[in-house]
Design a protein around this motif. Structure first.
Motif, PDB file in Angstrom:
ATOM      1  N   SER A 259       0.831  -1.206   0.000  1.00  0.00           N
ATOM      2  CA  SER A 259       0.000   0.000   0.000  1.00  0.00           C
ATOM      3  C   SER A 259       0.867   1.257   0.000  1.00  0.00           C
ATOM      4  O   SER A 259       0.526   2.250  -0.648  1.00  0.00           O
ATOM      5  CB  SER A 259      -0.905   0.034   1.237  1.00  0.00           C
ATOM      6  OG  SER A 259      -1.682  -1.125   1.307  1.00  0.00           O
TER       7      SER A 259
ATOM      8  N   HIS B 269       1.998   1.755  -3.444  1.00  0.00           N
ATOM      9  CA  HIS B 269       0.899   2.318  -4.232  1.00  0.00           C
ATOM     10  C   HIS B 269       0.847   3.829  -4.063  1.00  0.00           C
ATOM     11  O   HIS B 269       0.699   4.588  -5.024  1.00  0.00           O
ATOM     12  CB  HIS B 269      -0.445   1.738  -3.765  1.00  0.00           C
ATOM     13  CG  HIS B 269      -0.881   0.544  -4.540  1.00  0.00           C
ATOM     14  ND1 HIS B 269      -0.909  -0.714  -4.014  1.00  0.00           N
ATOM     15  CD2 HIS B 269      -1.318   0.416  -5.812  1.00  0.00           C
ATOM     16  CE1 HIS B 269      -1.330  -1.575  -4.922  1.00  0.00           C
ATOM     17  NE2 HIS B 269      -1.584  -0.915  -6.024  1.00  0.00           N
TER      18      HIS B 269
ATOM     19  N   ASP C 100       3.773   5.583  -5.658  1.00  0.00           N
ATOM     20  CA  ASP C 100       3.692   5.607  -7.123  1.00  0.00           C
ATOM     21  C   ASP C 100       2.506   6.434  -7.615  1.00  0.00           C
ATOM     22  O   ASP C 100       2.189   6.428  -8.814  1.00  0.00           O
ATOM     23  CB  ASP C 100       3.594   4.175  -7.676  1.00  0.00           C
ATOM     24  CG  ASP C 100       4.919   3.425  -7.526  1.00  0.00           C
ATOM     25  OD1 ASP C 100       5.949   4.102  -7.353  1.00  0.00           O
ATOM     26  OD2 ASP C 100       4.918   2.192  -7.569  1.00  0.00           O
TER      27      ASP C 100
ATOM     28  N   LYS D 214      -0.658   6.017  -7.016  1.00  0.00           N
ATOM     29  CA  LYS D 214      -1.781   5.194  -7.468  1.00  0.00           C
ATOM     30  C   LYS D 214      -2.827   4.936  -6.392  1.00  0.00           C
ATOM     31  O   LYS D 214      -3.780   4.194  -6.636  1.00  0.00           O
ATOM     32  CB  LYS D 214      -1.255   3.854  -7.994  1.00  0.00           C
ATOM     33  CG  LYS D 214      -0.439   3.981  -9.271  1.00  0.00           C
ATOM     34  CD  LYS D 214       0.081   2.635  -9.715  1.00  0.00           C
ATOM     35  CE  LYS D 214       0.876   2.771 -11.012  1.00  0.00           C
ATOM     36  NZ  LYS D 214       1.687   1.589 -11.268  1.00  0.00           N
ATOM     37  N   HIS D 215      -2.628   5.479  -5.203  1.00  0.00           N
ATOM     38  CA  HIS D 215      -3.609   5.213  -4.149  1.00  0.00           C
ATOM     39  C   HIS D 215      -4.787   6.173  -4.287  1.00  0.00           C
ATOM     40  O   HIS D 215      -4.600   7.358  -4.535  1.00  0.00           O
ATOM     41  CB  HIS D 215      -2.977   5.349  -2.759  1.00  0.00           C
ATOM     42  CG  HIS D 215      -3.805   4.715  -1.684  1.00  0.00           C
ATOM     43  ND1 HIS D 215      -4.910   5.340  -1.143  1.00  0.00           N
ATOM     44  CD2 HIS D 215      -3.711   3.505  -1.091  1.00  0.00           C
ATOM     45  CE1 HIS D 215      -5.455   4.535  -0.240  1.00  0.00           C
ATOM     46  NE2 HIS D 215      -4.756   3.418  -0.184  1.00  0.00           N
TER      47      HIS D 215
ATOM     48  N   HIS E 129      -7.184  -2.812  -7.749  1.00  0.00           N
ATOM     49  CA  HIS E 129      -7.557  -1.453  -8.131  1.00  0.00           C
ATOM     50  C   HIS E 129      -9.070  -1.402  -8.299  1.00  0.00           C
ATOM     51  O   HIS E 129      -9.695  -2.409  -8.634  1.00  0.00           O
ATOM     52  CB  HIS E 129      -6.872  -1.061  -9.446  1.00  0.00           C
ATOM     53  CG  HIS E 129      -5.405  -0.801  -9.276  1.00  0.00           C
ATOM     54  ND1 HIS E 129      -4.920   0.206  -8.466  1.00  0.00           N
ATOM     55  CD2 HIS E 129      -4.324  -1.428  -9.795  1.00  0.00           C
ATOM     56  CE1 HIS E 129      -3.595   0.181  -8.502  1.00  0.00           C
ATOM     57  NE2 HIS E 129      -3.211  -0.790  -9.284  1.00  0.00           N
TER      58      HIS E 129
END
Ligand SMILES: [Zn+2]
Ligand SMILES: [Zn+2]
Length: 332
Positions: A42, A45, A48, A50-51, A251
């Motif tokens: 996490s 994520h 990057d 992307k969370h 996702h």
């Protein structure tokens, strides 16, 4: 102490160790001096970009142990403790049913509130668990992902003598594999990364490449990958009437599963989300009694100043569970 260094996600794919304001306590919350914080998928994520919830400026870290920085109830300053980083509302249908781990508005310290890759943070008082005075805090840093694995195995209904397959040999996948083995199952693991396959094999887990290698289907398949290419494969790992357990976070959006094979094979698909109190208590028991050797999963402990290098090493797929030691004096 009003400022401290912490590991911060700056937005995009940029993380940095830089000064931040020390979080202030709030009613019902308590300040903690962090001893060790784990980095997990996490966190990557978030790092990057992307969370779905994290905002730039977020101090990372939801897997941490440390010492109370202020008294809380009967507990003194310096009490070693584990922190459940989840924050639940207490009034939704899930919370009222005692399922606080699936609260409709669940948030986390380290994703929605300042996290534990910092010398000090604040956490809900209801989320702290006292640890023994002589606890090995490096090992204790594994309690959080271990509690995830405890819940996954419990939710699966795995029985003595069952065959279990785990897709994904990251820390949680390996923990699920090791706990399933301890629970009396014959366990196989699949994982595309060569370094993770090697690590899992060194942990004693048996690696296979595809469902064809099993010979026959598993009673339980754990999806610890959260990868869309895995979803469609899940029924293929299973025997008739087997159970697929979704452990890894996907996702948002749709991920294909062959529902005809689910129907024809009377397959059960269940979800498992973080942990409840009893799962944490089991994980604490396993680690603090030494019945589970957490050190086998911890590949390296980095100083706070090396935290960006730690993130980069995980991005390269190196190691298994890495910890960060914020490393400033307690009680300042
Ligand atoms: Zn985590
Ligand atoms: Zn709730």
């Amino acid at each position: 102490m009003t400022e401290q260094h912490a590991l911060v996600w700056e937005g995009g794919t940029v993380v940095a160790v830089r000064p931040v304001t020390v979080p202030e306590s709030r009613p019902g919350w308590v300040a903690v001096d962090v001893a060790f914080a784990g980095i997990c998928g996490s966190d990557l994520h978030i790092a990057d970009g992307k969370h779905i919830r994290a905002q730039p400026g977020q101090v990372l870290g939801h897997e941490f142990v440390g010492h109370l920085a202020e008294p809380y109830g009967d507990l003194p300053v310096g009490q070693p403790m584990f922190v459940n980083p989840t924050v639940h509302c207490g009034v939704c249908e899930a919370c009222l049913a005692g399922r606080t781990n699936v609260c409709h508005t669940l948030t986390l310290v380290g994703i929605d509130y300042p996290g534990g890759v910092a010398p000090r943070t604040v956490v809900p008082g209801y989320g702290i668990y006292s640890l023994p005075a002589d606890v090995d805090l490096v090992a204790a840093a594994l309690i959080e992902p271990l509690a995830v694995a405890v819940r996954a195995v419990r939710r699966s209904g795995l029985a003595l003598g069952d065959r279990a397959h785990v897709v994904g040999a990251g820390p949680v996948g390996c923990l699920v594999g090791l706990l399933s083995t301890a629970a009396g199952a014959t366990v196989t693991v699949s994982e595309p990364s060569a370094s993770r396959r090697k690590y899992a094999a060194e942990l004693g887990l048996t690696i296979v490449d595809s469902p064809d290698d099993l010979g026959h289907g598993a009673d339980v398949v754990f999806d610890a990958s959260g990868h869309t290419s895995v979803a469609g494969e899940l029924p293929r790992w299973l025997r008739t009437a087997g159970t697929a357990v979704i452990v890894g976070a996907y996702h948002p959006g749709l991920h294909g599963v062959d529902l005809l094979s689910v129907m024809f094979g009377e397959i059960t698909i269940i979800g498992t989300r973080i942990y409840q109190r009893s799962d944490i208590e089991a994980a604490i028991e396993l680690v603090t009694t030494g019945r589970f050797d957490a050190h086998r999963l911890i590949s390296k402990v980095f100083r706070l100043g090396e935290a960006v290098a730690a993130i980069d090493s995980l991005r390269r797929g190196e190691g298994m569970k890495v910890l960060i030691e914020p490393g400033q004096p307690r009680g300042t």
